[in-house]
Design a protein around this motif. Structure first.
Motif, PDB file in Angstrom:
ATOM      1  N   GLN A 170      25.104   3.033  25.099  1.00 46.96           N
ATOM      2  CA  GLN A 170      25.603   1.660  25.078  1.00 46.96           C
ATOM      3  C   GLN A 170      26.593   1.503  23.936  1.00 46.96           C
ATOM      4  O   GLN A 170      26.236   1.642  22.771  1.00 46.96           O
ATOM      5  CB  GLN A 170      24.433   0.682  24.920  1.00 46.96           C
ATOM      6  CG  GLN A 170      23.463   0.765  26.097  1.00 46.96           C
ATOM      7  CD  GLN A 170      22.118   0.161  25.764  1.00 46.96           C
ATOM      8  OE1 GLN A 170      21.470   0.573  24.814  1.00 46.96           O
ATOM      9  NE2 GLN A 170      21.693  -0.812  26.542  1.00 46.96           N
TER      10      GLN A 170
ATOM     11  N   GLN B  68      18.292   3.100  33.316  1.00 46.25           N
ATOM     12  CA  GLN B  68      19.159   2.274  32.482  1.00 46.25           C
ATOM     13  C   GLN B  68      20.283   3.096  31.850  1.00 46.25           C
ATOM     14  O   GLN B  68      21.443   2.678  31.816  1.00 46.25           O
ATOM     15  CB  GLN B  68      18.345   1.586  31.373  1.00 46.25           C
ATOM     16  CG  GLN B  68      17.284   0.620  31.853  1.00 46.25           C
ATOM     17  CD  GLN B  68      17.842  -0.578  32.599  1.00 46.25           C
ATOM     18  OE1 GLN B  68      18.998  -0.943  32.422  1.00 46.25           O
ATOM     19  NE2 GLN B  68      17.010  -1.187  33.439  1.00 46.25           N
TER      20      GLN B  68
ATOM     21  N   GLU C  93      20.244  -1.901  29.906  1.00 50.20           N
ATOM     22  CA  GLU C  93      21.531  -1.422  29.386  1.00 50.20           C
ATOM     23  C   GLU C  93      22.547  -2.567  29.335  1.00 50.20           C
ATOM     24  O   GLU C  93      22.476  -3.522  30.116  1.00 50.20           O
ATOM     25  CB  GLU C  93      22.049  -0.319  30.307  1.00 50.20           C
ATOM     26  CG  GLU C  93      23.261   0.409  29.801  1.00 50.20           C
ATOM     27  CD  GLU C  93      22.907   1.648  29.008  1.00 50.20           C
ATOM     28  OE1 GLU C  93      23.838   2.346  28.588  1.00 50.20           O
ATOM     29  OE2 GLU C  93      21.711   1.913  28.797  1.00 50.20           O
TER      30      GLU C  93
END
Length: 475
Positions: free
Chosen positions: A4, A387, A419
């Motif tokens: 991320q 995710q 996420e």
């Protein structure tokens, strides 16, 4: 080092909002540095060892500095330090001691001077295992096998007016030395002390710091400038690594720094300290512990985990949240125990695969999710894989064992994360995923008038907070 990644300008804004005036980047990304142009935020960049090993001559080094340092300085980025390698003499790493670091530091210094960047200091950071006898400062010295290297490095730092940087990690030090946990904190709740002649040490930081001072004195450099390159407290993945202890540690640390009391061997000294780190890194190597992925003051999505006041006023409030992040839909991947009656061994094959390709450190002993039952444990692993692969449907299959739900499966103690939408940059038709660079944030309290009022988060989810304050800490 995370899946991320926040927008770089978001990070700059977050830093400004929180009054954090310096940041250390472990990887000087071409997509990240421009965001700091004319921002008033001081930046340190690192010339990584894996890059240095590809350098064949001084021209290669000169070209790298022109590309990653001078070009950005010319466009308004306030680069203050160039770190050459990281912990080159540490025993933590399997590779041999990076003795060539002195050569590269010298070449980097020459290149900076040729580029008229004399204001940028050249140094490197060290782990505390460069020291011996971290039990009583008066006995402290540098390890025999690196003593000659250290003497030469100190000579270089002295001649170029650069600081010695050391990383101090109290949670690691008290554990490795089997000291009481409270000795890692600054609030003196423990009766455990160490007496060394006329001096009494009440926490591991001042003990370690003065061990370094003693080693420097024996080497002939008693007045060497010292910077704490990393210090902090992880929030998960290890016993006693939690937000409560992290808040306690940082609150005590900042109070200690503001008092400007120094240490018994360096009393009344202003300390420059980098807090590690800005946000978690779910792809960092965990060879030294699962907690390595949980140093962040912020989660991957830019939300704070605990209260910390970078203004040094000891306010009982959380730092500001990153503005502009967008979470993916409320969808989680779960283990479907009701439809399939497969053996646990079969399910565990999928769990182990999911964990090998994602981040299951929260399931480790002492972490927040280590008390889940078999179904929820498998679901956590499946969800992390789902995710970290952008919630793509086929990443929640697991041969039929997985299914997607919109009901949040989080428990009272275990959070099933979602996420955020990562940033991508299109350049000449090619999509480049924005690389998250580790970094640290710094605070300069020596002269509060120069501290910016606001700060913000960066596209590098793995930065580390540097606080240059009235006092300094361990790593």
């Amino acid at each position: 080092m995370a899946t991320q990644k926040l927008v770089p300008s978001m990070v700059v804004d977050l830093l400004l909002q929180n009054g954090i005036p310096e940041l250390k980047l472990f990887s000087p990304s071409q997509y990240v540095l421009p965001a700091f142009a004319n921002s008033s935020i001081g930046v340190s960049v690192a010339f990584q060892e894996n890059q240095l090993r590809w350098m064949n001559n001084s021209k290669d080094i000169h070209d790298w500095i022109e590309k990653y340092v001078k070009r950005h300085v010319d466009h308004g980025v306030d680069i203050r330090y160039l770190y050459v390698g990281n912990e080159p003499f540490s025993r933590k790493y399997k590779q041999r001691t990076f003795g060539d670091v002195l050569y590269f530091m010298g070449e980097a210094r020459k290149s900076l001077d040729r580029h008229n960047l004399t204001h940028i200091k050249t140094t490197t950071a060290h782990f505390t295992d460069i020291l011996t006898n971290v039990t009583k400062p008066s006995k402290g010295d540098f390890r025999e096998d690196i003593k000659e290297l250290m003497i030469n490095l100190l000579k270089f730092l002295k001649e170029t007016k650069a600081p010695l940087v050391i990383n101090i990690f109290p949670i690691y030090l008290v554990g490795s030395k089997q000291m009481p946990l409270d000795f890692a904190f600054f609030d003196e709740r423990s009766n455990y002390t160490i007496k060394d002649g006329p001096h009494i040490y009440k926490n591991i930081f001042t003990l370690t710091y003065d061990t370094l001072v003693s080693a420097l004195t024996k080497a002939g450099y008693p007045d060497m400038q010292i910077i704490i390159g990393q210090i902090g407290w992880p929030t998960d993945g290890y016993p006693n690594a939690n937000p409560k202890n992290a808040e306690r540690f940082h609150r005590g640390l900042l109070r200690y720094l503001k008092r400007n009391e120094g240490t018994p061997l360096h009393p009344n000294k202003t300390m420059d300290v980098y807090i590690t780190g800005l946000s978690d890194e779910n792809k960092i190597i965990t060879e030294w512990g699962e907690y390595q992925r949980h140093w962040g003051i912020y989660r991957h999505d830019g939300s704070p985990k605990y209260k910390i006041d970078f203004s040094m006023q000891d306010h009982n409030s959380e730092p500001t949240t990153a503005k502009g992040t967008v979470k993916m839909p409320n969808r989680w991947c779960m283990y479907n125990e009701n439809i399939f009656n497969g053996s646990k061994e079969k399910v565990m094959e999928h769990v182990n695969y999911a964990c090998s390709k994602s981040d299951c450190t929260l399931l480790s002993p002492g972490a927040t999710c280590d008390n889940l039952n078999f179904t929820w444990n498998a679901s956590f692993a499946f969800n992390m894989y789902f995710q970290m692969n952008g919630q793509k449907i086929n990443y929640c299959d697991f041969n039929g064992y997985g299914y997607i739900t919109t009901n949040d499966p989080s428990t009272a103690t275990c959070r099933f994360p979602i996420e955020i939408l990562s940033v991508e940059l299109i350049d000449n038709g090619v999509i480049h995923q924005l690389v998250a660079s580790s970094g640290e944030i710094s605070k300069v309290v020596s002269n509060p008038t120069i501290l910016p009022i606001g700060l913000a988060l960066s596209a590098l989810v793995c930065m580390i907070l540097l606080l240059c304050v009235l006092m300094w800490l361990p790593g």
